[in-house]
Design an enzyme around this catalytic site. Structure first.
Site, PDB file in Angstrom:
ATOM      1  N   ARG A 186       8.094   2.056  13.554  1.00 21.14           N
ATOM      2  CA  ARG A 186       8.131   2.849  14.804  1.00 21.14           C
ATOM      3  C   ARG A 186       7.011   3.881  14.888  1.00 21.14           C
ATOM      4  NH1 ARG A 186      10.227  -0.861  15.309  1.00 21.14           N
ATOM      5  NH2 ARG A 186      12.398  -1.370  15.640  1.00 21.14           N
ATOM      6  N   SER A 239      18.212   3.033  20.452  1.00 25.52           N
ATOM      7  CA  SER A 239      18.641   3.544  19.140  1.00 25.52           C
ATOM      8  C   SER A 239      18.266   5.010  19.027  1.00 25.52           C
ATOM      9  CB  SER A 239      17.966   2.763  18.021  1.00 25.52           C
ATOM     10  OG  SER A 239      18.473   1.457  18.011  1.00 25.52           O
ATOM     11  N   GLU A 309      14.859   8.731  16.263  1.00 27.65           N
ATOM     12  CA  GLU A 309      13.800   7.845  16.742  1.00 27.65           C
ATOM     13  C   GLU A 309      13.411   8.293  18.155  1.00 27.65           C
ATOM     14  OE1 GLU A 309      14.502   3.566  16.577  1.00 27.65           O
ATOM     15  OE2 GLU A 309      13.339   3.315  18.397  1.00 27.65           O
TER      16      GLU A 309
HETATM   17  C1  LIG Z   1      18.640   0.170  26.369  1.00 24.58           C
HETATM   18  C2  LIG Z   1      17.449   0.462  25.499  1.00 24.58           C
HETATM   19  C3  LIG Z   1      17.090  -0.424  24.497  1.00 24.58           C
HETATM   20  C4  LIG Z   1      15.976  -0.175  23.681  1.00 24.58           C
HETATM   21  N1  LIG Z   1      15.661  -1.078  22.708  1.00 24.58           N
HETATM   22  C5  LIG Z   1      14.598  -0.837  21.903  1.00 24.58           C
HETATM   23  C6  LIG Z   1      14.246  -1.767  20.866  1.00 24.58           C
HETATM   24  O1  LIG Z   1      14.866  -2.808  20.694  1.00 24.58           O
HETATM   25  N2  LIG Z   1      13.186  -1.470  20.080  1.00 24.58           N
HETATM   26  C7  LIG Z   1      12.453  -0.323  20.244  1.00 24.58           C
HETATM   27  O2  LIG Z   1      11.485  -0.125  19.489  1.00 24.58           O
HETATM   28  N3  LIG Z   1      12.761   0.569  21.215  1.00 24.58           N
HETATM   29  C8  LIG Z   1      13.803   0.342  22.047  1.00 24.58           C
HETATM   30  N4  LIG Z   1      14.125   1.253  23.024  1.00 24.58           N
HETATM   31  C9  LIG Z   1      13.335   2.509  23.136  1.00 24.58           C
HETATM   32  C10 LIG Z   1      12.162   2.459  24.124  1.00 24.58           C
HETATM   33  O3  LIG Z   1      12.368   1.495  25.148  1.00 24.58           O
HETATM   34  C11 LIG Z   1      10.830   2.180  23.435  1.00 24.58           C
HETATM   35  O4  LIG Z   1      10.529   3.199  22.499  1.00 24.58           O
HETATM   36  C12 LIG Z   1       9.675   2.103  24.447  1.00 24.58           C
HETATM   37  O5  LIG Z   1       8.513   1.684  23.773  1.00 24.58           O
HETATM   38  C13 LIG Z   1       9.395   3.428  25.155  1.00 24.58           C
HETATM   39  O6  LIG Z   1       8.555   3.147  26.254  1.00 24.58           O
HETATM   40  P1  LIG Z   1       8.497   4.108  27.535  1.00 24.58           P
HETATM   41  O7  LIG Z   1       7.449   3.568  28.447  1.00 24.58           O
HETATM   42  O8  LIG Z   1       9.847   4.278  28.119  1.00 24.58           O
HETATM   43  O9  LIG Z   1       7.997   5.464  26.874  1.00 24.58           O
HETATM   44  P2  LIG Z   1       8.403   6.952  27.264  1.00 24.58           P
HETATM   45  O10 LIG Z   1       9.784   7.226  26.778  1.00 24.58           O
HETATM   46  O11 LIG Z   1       8.113   7.210  28.683  1.00 24.58           O
HETATM   47  O12 LIG Z   1       7.339   7.755  26.381  1.00 24.58           O
HETATM   48  C14 LIG Z   1       7.410   7.739  24.971  1.00 24.58           C
HETATM   49  C15 LIG Z   1       6.210   8.515  24.406  1.00 24.58           C
HETATM   50  O13 LIG Z   1       4.997   7.808  24.658  1.00 24.58           O
HETATM   51  C16 LIG Z   1       4.059   8.649  25.361  1.00 24.58           C
HETATM   52  N5  LIG Z   1       3.308   7.753  26.237  1.00 24.58           N
HETATM   53  C17 LIG Z   1       3.792   6.957  27.219  1.00 24.58           C
HETATM   54  N6  LIG Z   1       2.814   6.222  27.761  1.00 24.58           N
HETATM   55  C18 LIG Z   1       1.664   6.552  27.123  1.00 24.58           C
HETATM   56  C19 LIG Z   1       0.293   6.140  27.233  1.00 24.58           C
HETATM   57  N7  LIG Z   1      -0.101   5.213  28.107  1.00 24.58           N
HETATM   58  N8  LIG Z   1      -0.610   6.720  26.409  1.00 24.58           N
HETATM   59  C20 LIG Z   1      -0.246   7.679  25.509  1.00 24.58           C
HETATM   60  N9  LIG Z   1       1.030   8.103  25.361  1.00 24.58           N
HETATM   61  C21 LIG Z   1       1.971   7.542  26.151  1.00 24.58           C
HETATM   62  C22 LIG Z   1       4.920   9.658  26.078  1.00 24.58           C
HETATM   63  O14 LIG Z   1       4.197  10.845  26.339  1.00 24.58           O
HETATM   64  C23 LIG Z   1       6.011   9.888  25.060  1.00 24.58           C
HETATM   65  O15 LIG Z   1       5.543  10.772  24.071  1.00 24.58           O
HETATM   66  C24 LIG Z   1      15.224   1.014  23.863  1.00 24.58           C
HETATM   67  C25 LIG Z   1      15.582   1.907  24.892  1.00 24.58           C
HETATM   68  C26 LIG Z   1      16.682   1.644  25.703  1.00 24.58           C
HETATM   69  C27 LIG Z   1      17.046   2.612  26.793  1.00 24.58           C
END
Ligand SMILES: Cc1cc2nc3c(=O)[nH]c(=O)nc-3n(C[C@H](O)[C@H](O)[C@H](O)COP(=O)(O)OP(=O)(O)OC[C@H]3O[C@@H](n4cnc5c(N)ncnc54)[C@H](O)[C@@H]3O)c2cc1C
Length: 313
Positions: A186, A239, A309
């Site tokens: 991660r 998670s 996480e």
């Molecule tokens: C139902 C559910 C299931 C999930 N299952 C998983 C799973 O199986 N595996 C897993 O790893 N995660 C999982 N996640 C967590 C999450 O979806 C991941 O961590 C995902 O990668 C986050 O993406 P986001 O666009 O929502 O990021 P955000 O939550 O919007 O941002 C996360 C971080 O990234 C930064 N960021 C965003 N975009 C950029 C960019 N372009 N450049 C630089 N920084 C940036 C933000 O500032 C922040 O610090 C799950 C979440 C949910 C709600």
């Protein structure tokens, strides 16, 4: 709490002049995150391309306005007080996808903008018989955050399929090949080629030719597992804790008898012990109190300290 910024009408006028309809005010973090928690934000800005990112960041920094990136808000626990600054989201110019190169041995490079949802990319690849991103089906984030977090599931992760990452800072852009990318559980550490803060602009995936039917079957299976195991009908951020080495956070929480534990409307899911759900009106304070209680009880019972996480903003 009304943010001081929300009152600054000059700030609003200038941002609107710069961006037209691509800036929005009067939003809350609760609307922008999958946990549905968090107070007001000063502005939400969609930047269309690199030059616009640069202009916006320059404007914000000149106005001493704090800013940060947001994707789908699916890995964030946002504060009740909100964020007295601007959230930057990547707009349509960062949502392109194309096959870039056909390599030997059935390998194919696909370049995807960081603003695309992972699910879109996985579907696009499936339709073209390109395998490797099946695990990403159902991870609700954008490509940019997914690569930074080395998002993963079912024994695979982004690091296994990423060939290069393009980052920007100011007007500069660099593409880092795999040798400059250090993926671990991660997390991604990148060679410091540009000054922070970096914005991930695009990612190149190395995929392999397969059949659309086989890829779709695998994705459907993963979707089904998620529906069976995860509380997908309640707001969460996936998670909550990282799995400690060789252990599963969910098992530690469950065996400490904490499934269903509540602080106000924040609850350890009764379905999956490592999902913390918002039963309706949970606050960040309640989620954090729940997190601390789970950490303390798991540490007392199992001698293991769970680390979040989810990003606590
Ligand atoms: C139902 C559910 C299931 C999930 N299952 C998983 C799973 O199986 N595996 C897993 O790893 N995660 C999982 N996640 C967590 C999450 O979806 C991941 O961590 C995902 O990668 C986050 O993406 P986001 O666009 O929502 O990021 P955000 O939550 O919007 O941002 C996360 C971080 O990234 C930064 N960021 C965003 N975009 C950029 C960019 N372009 N450049 C630089 N920084 C940036 C933000 O500032 C922040 O610090 C799950 C979440 C949910 C709600």
């Amino acid at each position: 709490v009304i943010s001081a910024m929300l009152d600054r009408s000059l700030f609003r006028t200038e941002l609107t002049e710069l961006l037209g309809g691509r800036v929005r005010f009067d939003l809350t973090l609760a609307r922008l995150t999958t946990m549905k928690i968090g107070g007001p934000v000063g502005a939400l800005i969609f930047a269309e391309h690199r030059e616009e990112c640069h202009q916006v960041v320059t404007f914000l920094e000149k106005n001493r306005t704090p800013w940060r990136l947001i994707g789908r808000g699916s890995n964030v626990l946002a504060p009740d007080e909100g964020f007295d600054g601007a959230l930057l989201a990547l707009g349509d110019g960062f949502k392109t996808i194309e096959k870039s190169t056909d390599l030997s041995e059935g390998k194919v490079l696909v370049r995807a903008g960081a603003g695309l949802s992972l699910t879109r990319v996985a579907d696009w690849c499936a339709a073209r018989g390109l395998a490797g991103l099946e695990f990403a089906a159902g991870i609700p984030g954008c490509v940019g955050a997914a690569v930074l977090k080395n998002a993963g599931a079912w024994g695979s992760e982004m690091g296994a399929v990423v060939a290069s990452v393009t980052v920007m800072s100011g007007r500069e852009e660099r593409t880092l090949p795999r040798s400059c990318l250090h993926f671990s559980y991660r997390s991604l550490r990148m060679a410091p080629v540009l000054p922070a803060p970096l914005i991930v602009a695009a990612v190149e995936f190395e995929l392999r030719r397969s059949s659309t039917v086989a890829i779709r079957e695998q994705m459907a299976y993963y979707h089904q597992l998620r529906r069976e195991k995860q509380p997908l009908n309640q707001p969460s951020a996936g998670s909550f804790f990282k799995n400690p080495p060789a252990l599963f956070a969910a098992e530690l929480i469950e065996s400490a008898g904490l499934k269903g534990l509540r602080v106000g409307d924040a609850q350890v899911s009764t379905r999956h012990a490592n999902f913390f759900v918002n039963r309706g009106r949970a606050t960040a304070r309640q989620m954090i109190a729940l997190m601390r209680e789970v950490q303390q009880k798991v540490e007392k019972q199992h001698g293991v300290r769970l680390e979040p996480e989810v990003e606590v903003w």
